[in-house]
Design a protein around this motif. Structure first.
Motif, PDB file in Angstrom:
ATOM      1  N   ASP A  91       0.847  -1.202   0.000  1.00 34.83           N
ATOM      2  CA  ASP A  91       0.000   0.000   0.000  1.00 34.83           C
ATOM      3  C   ASP A  91       0.876   1.243   0.000  1.00 34.83           C
ATOM      4  OD1 ASP A  91      -2.453  -1.481   0.194  1.00 34.83           O
ATOM      5  OD2 ASP A  91      -2.012  -1.813   2.305  1.00 34.83           O
ATOM      6  N   ARG A  92       0.332   2.325  -0.506  1.00 33.87           N
ATOM      7  CA  ARG A  92       1.082   3.579  -0.555  1.00 33.87           C
ATOM      8  C   ARG A  92       1.438   4.042   0.856  1.00 33.87           C
ATOM      9  NH1 ARG A  92       3.242   5.465  -4.883  1.00 33.87           N
ATOM     10  NH2 ARG A  92       1.269   5.358  -6.023  1.00 33.87           N
ATOM     11  N   HIS A 107      -3.925 -10.141  -0.279  1.00 36.83           N
ATOM     12  CA  HIS A 107      -3.424 -10.100   1.091  1.00 36.83           C
ATOM     13  C   HIS A 107      -2.267  -9.106   1.134  1.00 36.83           C
ATOM     14  CE1 HIS A 107       0.027 -13.013   0.213  1.00 36.83           C
ATOM     15  NE2 HIS A 107      -0.700 -12.991  -0.898  1.00 36.83           N
ATOM     16  N   ARG A 108      -1.603  -9.007   2.244  1.00 37.21           N
ATOM     17  CA  ARG A 108      -0.540  -8.027   2.417  1.00 37.21           C
ATOM     18  C   ARG A 108       0.748  -8.705   2.890  1.00 37.21           C
ATOM     19  NH1 ARG A 108      -3.865  -5.950  -0.007  1.00 37.21           N
ATOM     20  NH2 ARG A 108      -4.830  -3.876   0.184  1.00 37.21           N
ATOM     21  N   CYS A 166       6.163 -14.402  -2.246  1.00 30.89           N
ATOM     22  CA  CYS A 166       4.892 -14.663  -2.933  1.00 30.89           C
ATOM     23  C   CYS A 166       3.773 -13.731  -2.475  1.00 30.89           C
ATOM     24  CB  CYS A 166       4.449 -16.099  -2.689  1.00 30.89           C
ATOM     25  SG  CYS A 166       5.509 -17.348  -3.452  1.00 30.89           S
ATOM     26  N   LEU A 167       3.201 -13.008  -3.438  1.00 31.88           N
ATOM     27  CA  LEU A 167       2.049 -12.147  -3.188  1.00 31.88           C
ATOM     28  C   LEU A 167       0.994 -12.463  -4.233  1.00 31.88           C
ATOM     29  CD1 LEU A 167       0.923  -9.702  -1.498  1.00 31.88           C
ATOM     30  CD2 LEU A 167       1.701  -8.261  -3.391  1.00 31.88           C
ATOM     31  N   LEU A 168      -0.199 -12.828  -3.778  1.00 32.05           N
ATOM     32  CA  LEU A 168      -1.302 -13.202  -4.662  1.00 32.05           C
ATOM     33  C   LEU A 168      -2.130 -11.981  -5.038  1.00 32.05           C
ATOM     34  CD1 LEU A 168      -3.208 -15.320  -6.011  1.00 32.05           C
ATOM     35  CD2 LEU A 168      -4.343 -15.534  -3.782  1.00 32.05           C
ATOM     36  N   LEU A 169      -2.425 -11.851  -6.337  1.00 34.15           N
ATOM     37  CA  LEU A 169      -3.288 -10.785  -6.831  1.00 34.15           C
ATOM     38  C   LEU A 169      -4.441 -11.396  -7.623  1.00 34.15           C
ATOM     39  CD1 LEU A 169      -0.051  -9.782  -7.280  1.00 34.15           C
ATOM     40  CD2 LEU A 169      -1.253  -7.647  -7.674  1.00 34.15           C
ATOM     41  N   ALA A 170      -5.619 -10.791  -7.496  1.00 32.71           N
ATOM     42  CA  ALA A 170      -6.806 -11.232  -8.236  1.00 32.71           C
ATOM     43  C   ALA A 170      -6.992 -10.348  -9.458  1.00 32.71           C
ATOM     44  CB  ALA A 170      -8.041 -11.171  -7.344  1.00 32.71           C
TER      45      ALA A 170
END
Length: 218
Positions: free
Chosen positions: A24-25, A52-53, A61-65
């Motif tokens: 997040d910014r 998630h964060r 690993c960062l999941l994006l939809a």
């Protein structure tokens, strides 16, 4: 900055988020994942959204939809605890036992002088982390952490309060940068999420260079 893509299909992306990039910014400004979402469209009309964060210092690993329906389903999977996340962390010290489970409730506190932080507290939110010792070099230990819950700073607090050792380089809960660690040494190594009627989302993020520089690899 090019963000490595570890998994891609019509509804999901998993990227290898570098340490130092905020999801997040930040209130103070500066670069964040938001600056890279357009380039992660990859031909889609919509930009993907993080499900998630990860802390700014945490890599992996960062999941994006890639659409609102997927975001809703993936968020529900996190709530139902059907997503398995595995982290690698280097703790500042030696761990006597080989494995175990840490069950310590966590609560947020804040002060004008120190800002906010999480603490282990009986009246906090239930939090559970399983851990396994992987390797030991000098006064540092590589530990595999598998959290059942997803509380803020959960692994950082469980390492300190459960193992009695902070993560190497942790500026809030440990001694800060030390022994070659320029950040909190925590890496989201893998993520796996089952899906009805589709292959699971599954990805592994390579062990980062700063872990390998300290002699640790998975």
């Amino acid at each position: 900055m090019t963000l490595p893509i570890l998994f891609e299909d019509g509804e999901a992306l998993v990227i290898d988020k570098p340490a130092g990039l905020a999801v997040d910014r930040p209130r103070s400004g500066g670069e964040s994942l938001e600056d890279h979402l357009d380039e992660l469209k990859l031909g889609f009309q919509r930009a993907p959204v993080p499900v998630h964060r990860l802390d700014r210092d945490t890599s992996g690993c960062l999941l994006l939809a890639r659409n609102p329906k997927a975001l809703k389903r993936f968020s529900a999977a996190f709530e139902a605890r059907t997503v398995e996340k595995v982290y690698l962390g280097i703790v500042a010290g030696t761990v006597a036992e080989e494995s175990g489970t840490i069950a310590l409730a966590l609560s947020k506190i804040s002060s004008a002088e120190s800002g906010w932080r999480m603490i282990a507290a009986r009246k906090g939110k239930p939090s559970v982390t399983h851990w396994t010792k992987l390797a030991e070099i000098g006064e540092a230990t590589l530990v595999r952490f598998v959290p059942e819950t997803g509380r803020t700073h959960q692994i950082r607090i469980h390492a300190l309060a459960g193992l009695g050792l902070p993560l190497l380089g942790d500026p809030v809960y440990g001694a800060g940068a030390a022994r070659g660690a320029s950040r909190t040494m925590l890496h989201a190594w893998s993520i796996a999420m089952p899906r009805d009627g589709k292959p699971p989302v599954s990805a592994v993020a390579p062990v980062p260079a700063d872990f390998r520089a300290l002699g640790f690899d998975a």
